[in-house]
Design a protein around this motif. Structure first.
Motif, PDB file in Angstrom:
ATOM      1  N   GLU A  14      17.152  48.140  12.450  1.00  0.00           N
ATOM      2  CA  GLU A  14      15.995  46.694  12.054  1.00  0.00           C
ATOM      3  C   GLU A  14      15.958  46.344  11.190  1.00  0.00           C
ATOM      4  O   GLU A  14      16.044  47.049  10.107  1.00  0.00           O
ATOM      5  CB  GLU A  14      13.957  47.575  12.082  1.00  0.00           C
ATOM      6  N   ILE A  15      16.307  44.915  11.071  1.00  0.00           N
ATOM      7  CA  ILE A  15      16.020  44.049   9.231  1.00  0.00           C
ATOM      8  C   ILE A  15      14.996  44.236   8.819  1.00  0.00           C
ATOM      9  O   ILE A  15      13.502  43.988   9.049  1.00  0.00           O
ATOM     10  CB  ILE A  15      15.995  42.770   9.617  1.00  0.00           C
ATOM     11  N   LYS A  16      15.283  44.645   7.132  1.00  0.00           N
ATOM     12  CA  LYS A  16      13.670  45.463   6.452  1.00  0.00           C
ATOM     13  C   LYS A  16      14.239  43.990   5.484  1.00  0.00           C
ATOM     14  O   LYS A  16      12.951  43.290   4.586  1.00  0.00           O
ATOM     15  CB  LYS A  16      14.368  46.445   5.510  1.00  0.00           C
ATOM     16  N   ILE A  27      18.938  47.288   6.076  1.00  0.00           N
ATOM     17  CA  ILE A  27      18.898  47.540   7.196  1.00  0.00           C
ATOM     18  C   ILE A  27      18.171  48.838   7.607  1.00  0.00           C
ATOM     19  O   ILE A  27      19.107  50.396   6.880  1.00  0.00           O
ATOM     20  CB  ILE A  27      20.276  48.019   8.130  1.00  0.00           C
ATOM     21  N   LYS A  28      17.136  49.695   8.209  1.00  0.00           N
ATOM     22  CA  LYS A  28      16.019  51.165   8.597  1.00  0.00           C
ATOM     23  C   LYS A  28      17.012  51.227   9.515  1.00  0.00           C
ATOM     24  O   LYS A  28      16.788  50.483  10.902  1.00  0.00           O
ATOM     25  CB  LYS A  28      15.106  50.575   9.028  1.00  0.00           C
ATOM     26  N   LYS A  56      16.573  37.578  11.169  1.00  0.00           N
ATOM     27  CA  LYS A  56      15.736  37.908   9.731  1.00  0.00           C
ATOM     28  C   LYS A  56      14.545  39.466   9.749  1.00  0.00           C
ATOM     29  O   LYS A  56      14.651  40.068  10.659  1.00  0.00           O
ATOM     30  CB  LYS A  56      14.026  36.710  10.014  1.00  0.00           C
ATOM     31  N   LYS A  57      14.054  39.036   8.799  1.00  0.00           N
ATOM     32  CA  LYS A  57      12.953  40.405   8.381  1.00  0.00           C
ATOM     33  C   LYS A  57      11.988  40.604   9.525  1.00  0.00           C
ATOM     34  O   LYS A  57      11.623  40.032  10.263  1.00  0.00           O
ATOM     35  CB  LYS A  57      11.985  40.349   7.979  1.00  0.00           C
TER      36      LYS A  57
END
Length: 87
Positions: A14-16, A27-28, A56-57
């Motif tokens: 997931e983009i942080k 990235i998480k 995007k976030k």
């Protein structure tokens, strides 16, 4: 079956944060099997600056990270929602 092998090397994430100025993504991510790394949140460089425009976030992604010149670098990235539309 190269496509399958590529898929196997992909990790969920997931983009942080997207830092276009520095050319980096936070990235998480889940386990990075190809790098023998457990899940965590970390900073990655990107191989191509255009990759930063694709995400995007908050985006859920699948990506491939490799160690290039001592730096963890995203070499392939796609958003999961885009994947689902294609299948």
């Amino acid at each position: 079956q190269p496509a399958g092998a590529m898929q196997a090397a992909m990790s969920d994430g997931e983009i942080k944060k997207v830092d276009k100025h520095a050319g980096k993504l936070t990235i998480k991510h889940g386990e990075l099997k190809n790098l023998g790394m457990p899940g965590m949140t970390m900073l990655f460089k990107v191989k191509e600056p255009s990759m930063l425009d694709k995400v995007k976030k908050g985006d859920k992604i699948r990506f491939v990270a490799e160690k290039i010149g001592g730096a963890f670098t995203v070499t392939s990235i796609e958003t999961v929602s885009k994947l689902n539309e294609e299948s």
